[in-house]
Design a protein around this motif. Sequence first.
Motif, PDB file in Angstrom:
ATOM      1  N   LEU A  41     -32.744  91.618  70.581  1.00 11.64           N
ATOM      2  CA  LEU A  41     -32.753  90.065  70.406  1.00 11.64           C
ATOM      3  C   LEU A  41     -33.466  88.687  71.725  1.00 11.64           C
ATOM      4  O   LEU A  41     -33.522  89.064  71.834  1.00 11.64           O
ATOM      5  CB  LEU A  41     -31.116  89.435  71.016  1.00 11.64           C
ATOM      6  N   LEU A  42     -33.927  88.153  70.497  1.00 14.99           N
ATOM      7  CA  LEU A  42     -35.362  87.257  71.086  1.00 14.99           C
ATOM      8  C   LEU A  42     -35.229  86.470  70.302  1.00 14.99           C
ATOM      9  O   LEU A  42     -35.208  86.265  69.203  1.00 14.99           O
ATOM     10  CB  LEU A  42     -36.525  88.500  70.861  1.00 14.99           C
ATOM     11  N   PRO A  43     -35.991  84.775  71.126  1.00 15.03           N
ATOM     12  CA  PRO A  43     -36.239  83.970  70.623  1.00 15.03           C
ATOM     13  C   PRO A  43     -37.512  83.149  69.695  1.00 15.03           C
ATOM     14  O   PRO A  43     -37.502  81.702  69.790  1.00 15.03           O
ATOM     15  CB  PRO A  43     -35.993  82.811  72.318  1.00 15.03           C
ATOM     16  N   TRP A  44     -38.114  84.194  69.592  1.00 11.46           N
ATOM     17  CA  TRP A  44     -39.308  84.295  68.401  1.00 11.46           C
ATOM     18  C   TRP A  44     -40.293  85.273  68.211  1.00 11.46           C
ATOM     19  O   TRP A  44     -39.717  86.788  68.880  1.00 11.46           O
ATOM     20  CB  TRP A  44     -40.608  83.401  69.708  1.00 11.46           C
ATOM     21  N   GLY A  45     -40.566  85.114  67.221  1.00 13.04           N
ATOM     22  CA  GLY A  45     -41.603  86.221  66.847  1.00 13.04           C
ATOM     23  C   GLY A  45     -41.127  86.807  65.722  1.00 13.04           C
ATOM     24  O   GLY A  45     -39.937  86.242  64.590  1.00 13.04           O
ATOM     25  N   GLU A  46     -41.624  87.437  64.285  1.00 13.67           N
ATOM     26  CA  GLU A  46     -41.261  88.356  62.938  1.00 13.67           C
ATOM     27  C   GLU A  46     -40.410  89.099  63.600  1.00 13.67           C
ATOM     28  O   GLU A  46     -40.002  89.910  64.221  1.00 13.67           O
ATOM     29  CB  GLU A  46     -42.503  88.840  62.845  1.00 13.67           C
ATOM     30  N   PRO A  47     -38.920  88.769  62.754  1.00 13.73           N
ATOM     31  CA  PRO A  47     -37.571  89.573  62.356  1.00 13.73           C
ATOM     32  C   PRO A  47     -37.863  91.024  61.750  1.00 13.73           C
ATOM     33  O   PRO A  47     -38.655  90.885  60.175  1.00 13.73           O
ATOM     34  CB  PRO A  47     -36.506  88.490  61.811  1.00 13.73           C
ATOM     35  N   LYS A  48     -37.124  91.497  61.700  1.00 11.87           N
ATOM     36  CA  LYS A  48     -36.768  92.934  60.586  1.00 11.87           C
ATOM     37  C   LYS A  48     -38.122  93.621  60.469  1.00 11.87           C
ATOM     38  O   LYS A  48     -37.984  94.278  59.760  1.00 11.87           O
ATOM     39  CB  LYS A  48     -36.025  92.351  59.151  1.00 11.87           C
ATOM     40  N   VAL A  49     -38.931  93.439  61.344  1.00 12.53           N
ATOM     41  CA  VAL A  49     -40.448  94.462  60.772  1.00 12.53           C
ATOM     42  C   VAL A  49     -40.192  95.329  62.997  1.00 12.53           C
ATOM     43  O   VAL A  49     -39.696  94.704  63.028  1.00 12.53           O
ATOM     44  CB  VAL A  49     -41.616  93.876  60.790  1.00 12.53           C
ATOM     45  N   ILE A  50     -41.346  96.626  62.130  1.00 12.34           N
ATOM     46  CA  ILE A  50     -41.808  97.050  63.503  1.00 12.34           C
ATOM     47  C   ILE A  50     -43.024  96.152  64.073  1.00 12.34           C
ATOM     48  O   ILE A  50     -44.435  96.315  63.263  1.00 12.34           O
ATOM     49  CB  ILE A  50     -41.875  97.969  63.608  1.00 12.34           C
ATOM     50  N   THR A  51     -43.596  95.697  65.427  1.00 12.93           N
ATOM     51  CA  THR A  51     -44.261  95.050  66.300  1.00 12.93           C
ATOM     52  C   THR A  51     -44.565  96.120  66.712  1.00 12.93           C
ATOM     53  O   THR A  51     -44.341  96.557  67.748  1.00 12.93           O
ATOM     54  CB  THR A  51     -43.668  93.390  66.976  1.00 12.93           C
ATOM     55  N   ASP A  58     -51.603  90.904  75.180  1.00 12.89           N
ATOM     56  CA  ASP A  58     -51.332  89.538  75.495  1.00 12.89           C
ATOM     57  C   ASP A  58     -50.366  89.114  74.516  1.00 12.89           C
ATOM     58  O   ASP A  58     -50.314  89.291  73.209  1.00 12.89           O
ATOM     59  CB  ASP A  58     -52.517  88.149  75.242  1.00 12.89           C
ATOM     60  N   THR A  59     -49.261  88.663  74.734  1.00 11.93           N
ATOM     61  CA  THR A  59     -47.715  89.024  74.399  1.00 11.93           C
ATOM     62  C   THR A  59     -47.111  87.688  73.542  1.00 11.93           C
ATOM     63  O   THR A  59     -46.699  87.494  72.425  1.00 11.93           O
ATOM     64  CB  THR A  59     -46.683  89.280  74.575  1.00 11.93           C
ATOM     65  N   PRO A  66     -45.761  84.641  77.596  1.00  8.83           N
ATOM     66  CA  PRO A  66     -46.387  85.399  78.211  1.00  8.83           C
ATOM     67  C   PRO A  66     -45.088  86.733  78.569  1.00  8.83           C
ATOM     68  O   PRO A  66     -44.219  86.860  78.816  1.00  8.83           O
ATOM     69  CB  PRO A  66     -46.503  84.427  79.287  1.00  8.83           C
ATOM     70  N   ILE A  67     -45.946  87.900  79.083  1.00  7.44           N
ATOM     71  CA  ILE A  67     -45.393  89.156  79.395  1.00  7.44           C
ATOM     72  C   ILE A  67     -44.650  88.909  80.725  1.00  7.44           C
ATOM     73  O   ILE A  67     -43.367  88.899  81.039  1.00  7.44           O
ATOM     74  CB  ILE A  67     -45.937  90.701  79.917  1.00  7.44           C
ATOM     75  N   THR A  68     -44.929  87.642  81.354  1.00  6.44           N
ATOM     76  CA  THR A  68     -43.646  87.179  82.769  1.00  6.44           C
ATOM     77  C   THR A  68     -43.062  86.606  82.497  1.00  6.44           C
ATOM     78  O   THR A  68     -41.989  86.395  83.628  1.00  6.44           O
ATOM     79  CB  THR A  68     -44.860  86.488  83.701  1.00  6.44           C
ATOM     80  N   ASP A  69     -42.327  85.739  81.457  1.00  3.65           N
ATOM     81  CA  ASP A  69     -41.131  84.827  81.110  1.00  3.65           C
ATOM     82  C   ASP A  69     -40.513  86.252  80.544  1.00  3.65           C
ATOM     83  O   ASP A  69     -40.354  87.450  80.254  1.00  3.65           O
ATOM     84  CB  ASP A  69     -41.724  84.759  79.322  1.00  3.65           C
ATOM     85  N   SER A  70     -39.398  85.315  81.905  1.00  4.67           N
ATOM     86  CA  SER A  70     -37.672  85.784  81.545  1.00  4.67           C
ATOM     87  C   SER A  70     -37.698  86.337  80.572  1.00  4.67           C
ATOM     88  O   SER A  70     -36.558  86.926  79.876  1.00  4.67           O
ATOM     89  CB  SER A  70     -36.654  84.737  81.958  1.00  4.67           C
ATOM     90  N   ALA A  71     -38.073  85.610  78.850  1.00  4.48           N
ATOM     91  CA  ALA A  71     -37.379  85.994  77.763  1.00  4.48           C
ATOM     92  C   ALA A  71     -37.658  87.623  76.965  1.00  4.48           C
ATOM     93  O   ALA A  71     -37.364  87.728  76.475  1.00  4.48           O
ATOM     94  CB  ALA A  71     -37.984  85.341  76.754  1.00  4.48           C
ATOM     95  N   LEU A  72     -38.795  88.070  78.055  1.00  4.10           N
ATOM     96  CA  LEU A  72     -38.732  89.190  77.258  1.00  4.10           C
ATOM     97  C   LEU A  72     -39.379  90.031  78.590  1.00  4.10           C
ATOM     98  O   LEU A  72     -40.127  91.026  79.498  1.00  4.10           O
ATOM     99  CB  LEU A  72     -40.933  89.033  77.401  1.00  4.10           C
ATOM    100  N   LEU A  73     -37.896  89.623  79.299  1.00  2.00           N
ATOM    101  CA  LEU A  73     -37.479  90.054  80.567  1.00  2.00           C
ATOM    102  C   LEU A  73     -37.339  92.600  80.464  1.00  2.00           C
ATOM    103  O   LEU A  73     -38.152  93.298  80.778  1.00  2.00           O
ATOM    104  CB  LEU A  73     -36.011  90.690  81.094  1.00  2.00           C
ATOM    105  N   LEU A  74     -36.465  92.303  78.755  1.00  2.15           N
ATOM    106  CA  LEU A  74     -36.761  94.098  78.402  1.00  2.15           C
ATOM    107  C   LEU A  74     -38.337  94.531  77.986  1.00  2.15           C
ATOM    108  O   LEU A  74     -38.040  95.850  78.323  1.00  2.15           O
ATOM    109  CB  LEU A  74     -35.318  94.023  77.650  1.00  2.15           C
ATOM    110  N   VAL A  75     -38.871  93.458  77.235  1.00  2.00           N
ATOM    111  CA  VAL A  75     -40.427  94.286  77.063  1.00  2.00           C
ATOM    112  C   VAL A  75     -40.721  94.663  78.715  1.00  2.00           C
ATOM    113  O   VAL A  75     -42.046  95.104  78.421  1.00  2.00           O
ATOM    114  CB  VAL A  75     -40.878  92.670  76.149  1.00  2.00           C
TER     115      VAL A  75
END
Length: 329
Positions: A41-51, A58-59, A66-75
């Motif tokens: 579950l993410l707050p941005w990005g293309e849904p329903k596809v393999i990215t 650079d994310t 950015p990869i350091t943001d808490s929104a991308l913790l599991l990434v």
Amino acid sequence: MAGGSWTVQNKVRPGVYVNIVTAPKALGTLGERGIVSIPLLLPWGEPKVITTIEAGEDTMPKLGYPITDSALLLVREALKRAQKLLLYRVNAGTKAAVTSGNLTVTAKWGGARGNDLTIVISENVDDEDLYDVRTLLNGDEVDSQTVANIAGLVSNDWVVFSGTGDLAASAGVPLVDGANGSATNQDYLDYLAAIEPQDFNTIALPSTDVTAKGAFVSFAKRLRDDEGKKIQVVLENYPSADYEGVISVKNGVILDDGTTLTAAQTTAWVAGATAGAAVNEALTYAAYDGAVDVATRYTNSQIIAALQAGEFSSPRTTAGLSWSRTLTR
């Protein structure tokens, strides 16, 4: 501390048990390792596809942070050990939008990140018949265009422009009402259908939903037993799977920045580490990168019971954070 003499494989606790045998030589070249996949579950990005996200990439262009943001913790956790992440955004979300005069601006993707976008329209200093239209993300310019009217605007990586007629100057109009939404079990089934044709080593399911867990276990069994693809699935607290293709994570961790990860969130690192490990490498006593403590501590007897149940758990040792791993019973 574990100890004792080696006679047969009858040990429960991880430790140093030496049994020297001649190392066999591989018959061929080993395949590429380090490909992990996660539905998130993410707050941005293309849904329903393999990215595809490579380690060190650079994310921002793909995921909006950015990869350091808490929104991308599991990434970030998955890519601590894996070289590549096959990410699937399970939620489409609601797109943020705003109307200013004749111009309507809509976020490219659904999600709360769209609420951080603002459109600034000003008269061009060199030509009074033209307008400068700037797209800002948290106050930073991510796109700028100089046009005569709405028809001249081109959608960018962040917003889509629509409408007809003339532009009107504005000091800044923020996009609003973007929302992440949620995911259903069908979304996770759609993910499994999308990931099956891909090449990967492990899948993490950062969810506590029992129905979804059951579907992922069935998926792993079918691919391993029927298709010959020896992938692994990492779930939280699901020892009832009792299957070598399923890793059950019992507890979470506390990171050095104070962030506490649940067992479900910790599956991301476990899956990444498992994918990145060589085929002859175990994760027993492997240190969890950036962790300073476990989120739940267990007694010696509880750890032994967990290992016998086929669970992946972490004690707190004087040497640091280590992991015990048993895949089957």
